[in-house]
Design an enzyme around this catalytic site. Structure first.
Site, PDB file in Angstrom:
ATOM      1  NE  ARG A 176      75.171  90.953 -44.813  1.00  0.00           N
ATOM      2  CZ  ARG A 176      74.306  90.028 -45.234  1.00  0.00           C
ATOM      3  NH1 ARG A 176      74.718  88.845 -45.690  1.00  0.00           N
ATOM      4  NH2 ARG A 176      73.013  90.258 -45.172  1.00  0.00           N
ATOM      5  N   GLY A 177      74.246  89.385 -41.403  1.00  0.00           N
ATOM      6  CA  GLY A 177      72.916  88.771 -41.471  1.00  0.00           C
ATOM      7  C   GLY A 177      72.539  88.336 -40.064  1.00  0.00           C
ATOM      8  CB  ALA A 178      69.539  89.010 -38.003  1.00  0.00           C
TER       9      ALA A 178
ATOM     10  NE  ARG B 221      76.204  94.699 -37.686  1.00  0.00           N
ATOM     11  CZ  ARG B 221      75.676  94.519 -38.894  1.00  0.00           C
ATOM     12  NH1 ARG B 221      75.802  93.341 -39.480  1.00  0.00           N
ATOM     13  NH2 ARG B 221      75.030  95.494 -39.502  1.00  0.00           N
TER      14      ARG B 221
ATOM     15  CD  GLN C  44      74.806  95.104 -46.811  1.00  0.00           C
ATOM     16  OE1 GLN C  44      74.507  96.040 -47.551  1.00  0.00           O
ATOM     17  NE2 GLN C  44      75.027  95.267 -45.525  1.00  0.00           N
TER      18      GLN C  44
ATOM     19  CG  ASP D 276      68.833  92.930 -39.024  1.00  0.00           C
ATOM     20  OD1 ASP D 276      68.418  93.063 -40.194  1.00  0.00           O
ATOM     21  OD2 ASP D 276      69.977  92.528 -38.746  1.00  0.00           O
TER      22      ASP D 276
ATOM     23  CG  ASN E 296      65.458  94.029 -43.039  1.00  0.00           C
ATOM     24  OD1 ASN E 296      66.217  93.173 -42.555  1.00  0.00           O
ATOM     25  ND2 ASN E 296      65.311  94.163 -44.344  1.00  0.00           N
ATOM     26  CE  LYS E 297      71.822  96.520 -43.896  1.00  0.00           C
ATOM     27  NZ  LYS E 297      72.827  97.085 -42.952  1.00  0.00           N
TER      28      LYS E 297
END
Ligand code: MRU
Length: 343
Positions: free
Chosen positions: A49-51, A91, A200, A241, A251-252
């Protein structure tokens, strides 16, 4: 990552090994991926995970799967196109995923144009994936240097989700700034928002910062306002992201709220991201597709309906600076972003 942990790596047979982030912090378990389906599943389930990291993983997964296809004699241009579309769609918000997969797809198309056959293609795709990874390592380092300059000695930095070594091929983005400041002896501390629903911040950011000797405390997401009101937070730094052409940032989920709170308390709010996170095609953040995650990620009464958006959009007006691998952009962001992307 630290010397003993590899977040992502090649396997000797050309496959890809991922640190399964769904199992952290309890267990350090690795998952080996050799097909498009396996990589798509790892990305969808947030094992990786993570862009920036999902872009690197998808590119490596495409090369790994192409190697198997070549062994069977069935590696065609059409196979690459279908595999690339499948991975890019896993995603929708993180533009790095689409960007990295597109680079590999274009490399394959150029190979078929030139060579007219698949011979040599696997080596080319592996090289492209490795290049994407290497570039990310360098961009993280540059973001760290630029971002550290914004962190005064003795600061407490609030961050959200995980924008560190577990989210990139290198040092991270938001956390790269923290790591560099820490190495500079600036006595920096981090407050990591828990980041509901998948935690996270609580599970991953604390894990990697503690492992690297950076003082970190976790708070529930709802505690951020109180800490800011008490004067316990000096600045906020998050990852991204996708960043639209006007500087709006996806973003998140929860990032937007933190930006509003930071503004209300007069606390600087920064976003850190490499060039691969910018999407100049989108004029503003309302055009960014927001990934909706399944209800199963939230604990609710059986049958209760939920809304579970994975990301939100922070308007550019609330962002005091965007830390990139080419320095810190100041608002208004339109012109600096065009310059950054060479448009
Ligand atoms: O859903 P995730 O865990 O992939 O979300 C990650 C984030 O929101 C990060 O802040 C973002 O990808 C930046 S990564 C350097």
């Amino acid at each position: 990552m630290t010397a003993d942990v590899r977040v992502i790596d090649w396997l000797p047979d050309g496959g890809v090994r991922l640190l399964d982030q769904t199992r952290l912090p309890a267990e350090e378990v690795y998952v080996d991926v050799r097909t498009v389906e396996e990589m798509a599943e790892a990305i969808q389930q947030l094992k990786v995970r993570g862009a920036p990291l999902i872009g690197i993983a998808a590119a490596m997964g495409l090369a790994a799967a192409a190697a198997r296809e070549a062994e069977r004699g069935s590696l065609t241009r059409e196979w690459v196109e279908i595999a690339a579309s499948r991975l890019a769609a896993e995603r929708p918000t993180a533009v790095n995923l689409r960007w990295a997969v597109e680079r590999v797809r274009v490399r394959a198309a150029a190979h078929f144009e030139r060579a007219g056959a698949a011979a040599g293609l696997v080596a080319a795709l592996t090289e492209e994936a490795q290049r994407i990874w290497d570039e990310d390592v360098a961009m993280c380092r540059a973001i760290g240097e630029a971002g550290a300059a914004l962190i005064p000695p003795g600061s407490t930095v609030l961050t959200h989700c995980n924008a560190g070594m577990l989210a990139t091929g290198g040092l991270g983005t938001a956390l790269a700034a923290v790591y560099v400041a820490h190495r500079q002896g600036k006595d920096v501390q981090v407050v990591s928002c828990e980041t509901r629903p998948l935690r996270q911040g609580a599970r991953l950011t604390t894990w990697e910062l503690a492992r690297n000797g950076v003082p970190v405390r976790t708070v529930v997401d709802g505690a951020a306002a109180a800490l800011m009101a008490q004067g316990a937070i000096d600045l906020v730094v998050t990852g991204a992201d996708r960043i639209a052409a006007n500087g709006d940032v996806a973003n998140k989920i929860g990032t937007y709220g933190l930006a509003v709170l930071a503004e209300a308390h007069g606390i600087p709010f920064y976003v850190a991201a490499p060039r691969s996170t910018f999407d100049a095609e989108l004029a503003s953040g309302d055009l960014i597709p927001i990934e909706q995650r399944p209800a199963s990620e939230m604990e609710v009464a059986a049958g209760a309906e939920v809304v579970n958006p994975a990301f939100d959009v922070t308007p550019a007006e609330l962002i005091n600076g965007i830390i990139t691998d080419r320095g810190v952009l100041a608002p208004p962001y339109g012109e600096p972003i065009r310059e950054l992307l060479g448009r």
